[in-house]
Write an enzyme that holds these catalytic residues in place. Structure first.
Site, PDB file in Angstrom:
ATOM      1  N   HIS A  64      66.247  66.089  59.390  1.00  0.00           N
ATOM      2  CA  HIS A  64      64.938  65.454  59.583  1.00  0.00           C
ATOM      3  C   HIS A  64      63.848  66.416  59.129  1.00  0.00           C
ATOM      4  O   HIS A  64      63.677  67.497  59.708  1.00  0.00           O
ATOM      5  CB  HIS A  64      64.737  65.086  61.053  1.00  0.00           C
ATOM      6  CG  HIS A  64      65.529  63.893  61.487  1.00  0.00           C
ATOM      7  ND1 HIS A  64      65.702  63.561  62.830  1.00  0.00           N
ATOM      8  CD2 HIS A  64      66.188  62.949  60.763  1.00  0.00           C
ATOM      9  CE1 HIS A  64      66.434  62.457  62.896  1.00  0.00           C
ATOM     10  NE2 HIS A  64      66.735  62.069  61.661  1.00  0.00           N
ATOM     11  N   HIS A  66      68.415  72.914  71.284  1.00  0.00           N
ATOM     12  CA  HIS A  66      68.746  71.502  71.057  1.00  0.00           C
ATOM     13  C   HIS A  66      69.262  71.263  69.643  1.00  0.00           C
ATOM     14  O   HIS A  66      69.971  70.286  69.405  1.00  0.00           O
ATOM     15  CB  HIS A  66      67.520  70.624  71.289  1.00  0.00           C
ATOM     16  CG  HIS A  66      66.958  70.739  72.672  1.00  0.00           C
ATOM     17  ND1 HIS A  66      67.597  70.243  73.782  1.00  0.00           N
ATOM     18  CD2 HIS A  66      65.819  71.316  73.133  1.00  0.00           C
ATOM     19  CE1 HIS A  66      66.877  70.496  74.860  1.00  0.00           C
ATOM     20  NE2 HIS A  66      65.791  71.156  74.492  1.00  0.00           N
ATOM     21  N   THR A  77      63.371  62.854  70.157  1.00  0.00           N
ATOM     22  CA  THR A  77      63.537  63.745  71.298  1.00  0.00           C
ATOM     23  C   THR A  77      62.297  63.628  72.185  1.00  0.00           C
ATOM     24  O   THR A  77      61.230  63.215  71.719  1.00  0.00           O
ATOM     25  CB  THR A  77      63.712  65.211  70.847  1.00  0.00           C
ATOM     26  OG1 THR A  77      62.567  65.603  70.086  1.00  0.00           O
ATOM     27  CG2 THR A  77      64.967  65.376  69.996  1.00  0.00           C
ATOM     28  N   HIS A 123      65.073  70.047  60.811  1.00  0.00           N
ATOM     29  CA  HIS A 123      66.163  70.356  61.734  1.00  0.00           C
ATOM     30  C   HIS A 123      67.315  69.390  61.501  1.00  0.00           C
ATOM     31  O   HIS A 123      67.207  68.464  60.684  1.00  0.00           O
ATOM     32  CB  HIS A 123      65.667  70.278  63.187  1.00  0.00           C
ATOM     33  CG  HIS A 123      65.109  68.940  63.548  1.00  0.00           C
ATOM     34  ND1 HIS A 123      63.772  68.631  63.414  1.00  0.00           N
ATOM     35  CD2 HIS A 123      65.698  67.811  64.005  1.00  0.00           C
ATOM     36  CE1 HIS A 123      63.568  67.381  63.792  1.00  0.00           C
ATOM     37  NE2 HIS A 123      64.721  66.856  64.139  1.00  0.00           N
TER      38      HIS A 123
END
Length: 374
Positions: free
Chosen positions: A230, A186, A299, A211
């Site tokens: 982040h 992702h 997410t 990430h």
């Protein structure tokens, strides 16, 4: 053996002879009251009716009993379960019906096995198509907050929801450290092997990982930046705090280049460079003024109760560095979510006394709509 084979026919023959003799006795008894006995029957012949001699007022002679009929098929007892089957088969052969065989209550072994349940079509969450953000809440019960939550992230920070205040500074405790880097399917995720932390209002949060997203998930005063990093932290109570570092086009970033140089070429296979190190303290902007609001993970499972700190000053990265990430993830940003009455705190002045420098012009990128089509 031959005598035994003939035995089944002895009993019907004996029965016929017995019935014949009984018929003769019955005839004799019928005329014994007023007539002389009739002449004996000729051997090997059927007994005929015997008439009595003519006498005044004599009763007529009753006819002799008929000989017993020839032996036929044995009658089927009532309730014989096979009789209905035989009858149905006979009618089917004659074209009068259909054969219906009822179950005996014991299914064949081949039918007693349970049929394997059909495999369910599993959809994994993603950023487009059937598994895209608009369907995250439908993919799993664990993801319900993605569609039903009231304090979801990311958000669009607008002036009408902003409270300009003197906010406490964030104390970042980062140092030069080795790292592990992985493409988790992702995004590109990095773990700081030497550890790090941030402290605000006396609460210390340990660095878990950081990430990247492209484009930036947050929108600030109508602007969406090229990328965002982040930095995810957790305190001793398990509460999360995320620092968002906005990335905009400009000079090449040494911190980012070190990470990209060790980018994995296979998904979900982390790499730990033996000697390479990075320092998050040097990655952060000089001006650490921030926007603060309460939100969620961006997410699945979209867990709420996350404290967000968006640094107001962006950090520069080169177009080539953005392109490297874009070849892996051209768009891995969740659309902005509804505010639902939430307010955002904003540092009224630079938290460390350093004036923020204006952000460079951003490159054009596809528009990501807000949740609900906003």
């Amino acid at each position: 053996m031959q005598n035994q084979a003939k035995r089944p026919f002895v009993r019907p023959l004996a029965a016929m002879l017995a019935l014949t003799l009984a018929g003769g006795l019955f005839s004799a008894s019928a005329v014994s009251a007023g007539a002389p006995p009739a002449a004996p029957a000729a051997p090997h012949s059927a007994i005929a009716p015997v008439a009595a001699p003519a006498m005044p007022k004599a009763a007529p002679v009753a006819p002799a009993a008929a000989p017993a009929p020839a032996a036929g098929p044995v009658a089927v007892p009532a309730g014989d379960p096979n009789e209905a089957i035989r009858k149905a088969i006979a009618e089917r052969i004659a074209g009068k019906g259909e054969v219906v065989l009822k179950s005996t209550g014991v299914a064949p072994a081949s039918q007693t096995k349970k049929r394997a349940a059909p495999k369910k079509h599993t959809v994994h969450w993603s950023y487009e198509g059937e598994g895209g953000p608009h369907n995250w809440g439908k993919l799993s019960k664990q993801y319900l907050a993605c569609s039903n939550g009231k304090n979801q992230s990311p958000i669009a920070v607008e002036a009408d929801s902003m409270l300009n205040l003197d906010l406490p500074a964030i104390d970042f405790d980062y140092r030069d450290s080795r790292f592990s880097i992985v493409d988790n399917g992702h995004t590109v995720e990095v773990k700081y092997l030497e550890g790090g932390a941030m402290t605000i209002l006396g609460q210390r949060y340990e660095l878990v990982q950081f990430h990247f997203h492209r484009p930036a998930e947050e929108v600030v005063n109508g602007k969406r930046y090229d990328m965002v990093a982040h930095l995810v932290h957790k305190n001793s109570k398990g509460q999360l705090a995320v620092v968002a570092v906005l990335l905009t086009l400009g000079e090449e970033n040494r911190f980012i280049q070190t990470l990209w140089n060790h980018m994995p070429i296979e998904k979900k296979k982390p790499i730990e460079p033996p000697t390479a190190k990075v320092d998050l303290a040097k990655f952060l902007p000089a001006n650490k003024a921030y926007f603060h609001y309460m939100g969620s993970l961006t997410t699945p499972p979209c867990t709420e109760g996350v404290a967000w700190y968006i640094l107001q000053s962006p950090v520069e990265v080169s177009a080539g560095q953005v392109e490297v990430f874009s070849k892996m993830y051209a768009n891995n940003a969740r659309p902005t979510q509804r505010m639902n009455g939430r307010l955002v705190k904003a540092s009224r002045a630079p938290a460390d006394g350093v004036a923020s420098k204006p952000a460079p012009a951003m490159t054009s990128m596809p528009r990501i709509p807000r949740a609900g089509g906003q």
